[in-house]
Structures are given as structure tokens and as C-alpha cells.
Design an enzyme around this catalytic site. Sequence first.
Site, PDB file in Angstrom:
ATOM      1  N   GLY A 113      -9.654  -4.735   1.805  1.00 44.00           N
ATOM      2  CA  GLY A 113      -9.069  -4.334   3.078  1.00 44.00           C
ATOM      3  C   GLY A 113      -9.583  -2.966   3.482  1.00 44.00           C
ATOM      4  O   GLY A 113     -10.677  -2.539   3.095  1.00 44.00           O
ATOM      5  N   ASP A 114      -8.775  -2.266   4.238  1.00 45.63           N
ATOM      6  CA  ASP A 114      -9.155  -0.951   4.759  1.00 45.63           C
ATOM      7  C   ASP A 114      -8.986   0.173   3.727  1.00 45.63           C
ATOM      8  O   ASP A 114      -9.656   1.194   3.797  1.00 45.63           O
ATOM      9  CB  ASP A 114      -8.290  -0.617   5.980  1.00 45.63           C
ATOM     10  CG  ASP A 114      -6.793  -0.656   5.645  1.00 45.63           C
ATOM     11  OD1 ASP A 114      -6.354  -1.610   4.959  1.00 45.63           O
ATOM     12  OD2 ASP A 114      -6.066   0.269   6.040  1.00 45.63           O
TER      13      ASP A 114
ATOM     14  N   THR B 196       0.821  -1.211   0.000  1.00 47.90           N
ATOM     15  CA  THR B 196       0.000   0.000   0.000  1.00 47.90           C
ATOM     16  C   THR B 196       0.851   1.254   0.000  1.00 47.90           C
ATOM     17  O   THR B 196       1.922   1.269   0.597  1.00 47.90           O
ATOM     18  CB  THR B 196      -0.854   0.038   1.300  1.00 47.90           C
ATOM     19  OG1 THR B 196      -1.649  -1.137   1.339  1.00 47.90           O
ATOM     20  CG2 THR B 196      -1.746   1.245   1.380  1.00 47.90           C
TER      21      THR B 196
ATOM     22  N   ARG C  94     -11.761 -10.201  -1.657  1.00 54.14           N
ATOM     23  CA  ARG C  94     -11.435  -9.598  -0.364  1.00 54.14           C
ATOM     24  C   ARG C  94     -11.106  -8.104  -0.523  1.00 54.14           C
ATOM     25  O   ARG C  94     -10.363  -7.710  -1.406  1.00 54.14           O
ATOM     26  CB  ARG C  94     -10.246 -10.332   0.242  1.00 54.14           C
ATOM     27  CG  ARG C  94      -9.754  -9.774   1.591  1.00 54.14           C
ATOM     28  CD  ARG C  94      -8.614  -8.804   1.412  1.00 54.14           C
ATOM     29  NE  ARG C  94      -8.028  -8.388   2.684  1.00 54.14           N
ATOM     30  CZ  ARG C  94      -7.187  -7.367   2.820  1.00 54.14           C
ATOM     31  NH1 ARG C  94      -6.846  -6.648   1.758  1.00 54.14           N
ATOM     32  NH2 ARG C  94      -6.692  -7.044   3.988  1.00 54.14           N
TER      33      ARG C  94
ATOM     34  N   GLY D  88      -5.519  -4.856   7.030  1.00 51.74           N
ATOM     35  CA  GLY D  88      -6.721  -4.050   6.838  1.00 51.74           C
ATOM     36  C   GLY D  88      -7.896  -4.480   7.690  1.00 51.74           C
ATOM     37  O   GLY D  88      -8.660  -3.642   8.181  1.00 51.74           O
TER      38      GLY D  88
ATOM     39  N   THR E 186      -1.791   1.658   7.110  1.00 49.69           N
ATOM     40  CA  THR E 186      -1.273   0.522   6.349  1.00 49.69           C
ATOM     41  C   THR E 186      -1.150  -0.648   7.314  1.00 49.69           C
ATOM     42  O   THR E 186      -1.088  -0.471   8.526  1.00 49.69           O
ATOM     43  CB  THR E 186       0.074   0.860   5.667  1.00 49.69           C
ATOM     44  OG1 THR E 186       0.506  -0.273   4.904  1.00 49.69           O
ATOM     45  CG2 THR E 186       1.155   1.236   6.655  1.00 49.69           C
ATOM     46  N   GLY E 187      -1.134  -1.851   6.733  1.00 49.65           N
ATOM     47  CA  GLY E 187      -1.062  -3.019   7.598  1.00 49.65           C
ATOM     48  C   GLY E 187      -2.284  -3.882   7.404  1.00 49.65           C
ATOM     49  O   GLY E 187      -2.997  -3.743   6.404  1.00 49.65           O
TER      50      GLY E 187
HETATM   51  N1  ASP Z   1      -3.861  -2.261   4.332  1.00 50.77           N
HETATM   52  C1  ASP Z   1      -3.734  -3.066   3.150  1.00 50.77           C
HETATM   53  C2  ASP Z   1      -4.867  -4.058   3.097  1.00 50.77           C
HETATM   54  O1  ASP Z   1      -5.170  -4.660   4.113  1.00 50.77           O
HETATM   55  C3  ASP Z   1      -2.442  -3.814   3.020  1.00 50.77           C
HETATM   56  C4  ASP Z   1      -1.156  -3.056   3.334  1.00 50.77           C
HETATM   57  O2  ASP Z   1      -1.168  -1.961   3.870  1.00 50.77           O
HETATM   58  O3  ASP Z   1      -0.075  -3.602   3.051  1.00 50.77           O
HETATM   59  O4  ASP Z   1      -5.411  -4.285   2.038  1.00 50.77           O
END
Ligand code: ASP
Length: 350
Positions: A240-241, A210, A238, A264, A261-262
Amino acid sequence: MFNRRKFIKTSAISSLALAINKSAACTSKKKPTTVKPVVISTWDAGLRANKAAWDVLKDGGRALDAVEKGVMVTESEQNCCVGLGANPDRDGFVTLDASIMDEFSNCGSVAFLERIKHPISVARRVMEKTPHVMLVGSGAQQFAVAEGFPLEEQKLSTDAEKNYENWLKKSEYKPPAINIESLPAGKVDKQDHGPFAPKKLENGEWNHDTIGMVAMDANGNLSGSCTTSGAGFKMRGRLGDSPIIGAGLFVDNEVGACTATGQGEDVIRVAGSHTVVELMRQGLSPEAACKNAVERIMRIKGEKAKDIQVAFLAVNKNGEVGAYAIHKGFSYAMKTNNREELVNAKYIMD
Ligand code: ASP
């Protein structure tokens, strides 16, 4: 005895004291100088993205244009993290999510979008040209094509192809969904199927998929953008956030802006970016607000927090920036008139 005359006298003295205190407060408490323009973005790809954003900001351009142009650089890089060359879902398809938000609380997003190079620009068109906030899947793709975005070939980058082959070799192609029926009563209170993204790599670093960017322009207006290929090898469909306003991105022009980020799934659980902005509204610094949101996720995850990474990155109306992550290893890029650097964010655990 407390008579009326004494009361008036006391009140007059107190008002005088108050007035003196107030004027002392006015002279002693200097308003912090606002740092603007400023742009910050997640991970090291942010350094390159910030340069493009800065080209807009340095000439007095609008933060909205800066955050779009900035993350377009990362979308074009064709690596395994963001954009068309990114890690695919477990069926081998790259599906992209993006969101954007401006100083008027206008927002737009796309999700589960395939074969379009610049999801962030489609998100902006959704914001500016439709009565909606979010378009997904084939509907988002149809809209993009109607708006003149070319339908690209689906082609993984060399890195992503290698990653996917490795992933298939380990026969990790299994549905992560658990059979709720088979669990003993009382064990289904937490929706938790393990870590998705980012994952800890063998060298101890966290991978990521991201870029999130927030900026304040020379007029003091805030905007933000977030674009991703989501979690690598995710289930088809799927999200994410990142495409969810309030989770992966939130902007309130009176207060500040935040991106995440992370993993989600866990950012969504606490409406992460919105939470950070609301904490800044209550007076917390960007860093303290990010830390508070990270801790909230860790309380929910308990023991399992050690397996996931989540990070928040925020700016407030004074141009102060801050970030916090669960784990060591999250960095963000920052650019102002006199600073350009990659900063290692503070974290709770190694
Ligand atoms: N936040 C993103 C998701 O969950 C992934 C990422 O930040 O690496 O889709």
C-alpha cells in the site's frame, strides 16, 4: 505633466508610506507562537504510542527517536491491526510495511517483510546503514536478521485468526484482478477494483491496519514514521502507501510533515503525503491542505469515493496540526506540553 521632479517627490512619498506600512505590519502581525514539542498519530492506538514518543520529546530528544519509539508500541500490541499478530494476506501470511523520514530528508522503508516484530526499526536501519531507501521481501528480512533482529514465529492474534476464518468462510478467496480483455473499449481508464482497506464494518465503523506518526521536537525539527500490516486479506505481494515515501509519509523540515491512512492504492495515486506538504508550503493550514488532498482523491474516484476511507494527518513548522478524512470515524491522538487527547477529524461524508 509628469516631470522628473514630480516623479522623485511621488516616489519618496510612496517609499515613506511603504516603510510606515511595513513597520505597522511588523508590529500588528504577531508571529504565531510555535507549539513544540508536539506529536500526533493516527487512530486511537495513537494515544498509547504518543506516550512513548513523549518520553523522548519531553527530555529534549530527537523527533526521529520519538516517532520510532512511539510506533514500536503499536507494533508490539499484537492486535489484528498492526504488527505480527495482524490480519494476514489472503494466503494466511502477515506481511508488514513501514517507513521513516527525518529532518534531513533521510528516509528508509521496508515492505513485504515477514516474521520481524519491529519493521519500523528495520526501516530506520535501511535509512542509516545502507545506501538505499527501500528493501523488500526476503532481501529486507535477510538484512533485518543480519542486523540482529530475531526471526519470530508467524502467529496470528486470536482476533486476526477469527477474522481470517470468517473471511475464508465467505469464500472471498477470489482474485480481485479483472480481465481487462473482456471489458468493452473505453471502460479500462480507471484502475479500480473496489475497496481494500480500511473496510466499513457492520457496526458502521472503519477498521484500520496502520499507525502513522509525525512529530516536532524541542529544537523545531520534524520526523515521521508509518507502520502497517497493509490491507487485510490482500493479494500476496500487495503493497500500500505506507512504505512509499511521499504517499504514506512525507517530511520537509522547512514546511511540515504528513502521514496517511486508508485505502493505500488511492493515496499513492495522488502522492498523498507529499501533496499535503506541498500545499502547506503554498500557505495552506495543515487542515486545509489535508482537506484539499482528500477532495483530490474524491474527484478521481467519483461515485466510488463513498466506498473507501482515506485520511491525512499533518503538522506544520509552527506546530499547528490538522487532519481530514473522506468519511466520519477517523480520529487522531495529539500530545503537547499541555494537551493529550483523541480528536475526531473533520470529514466530507458520513
Ligand atoms: N494505508 C494502509 C494500506 O493501504 C492501510 C490502512 O491505513 O489501514 O496498506
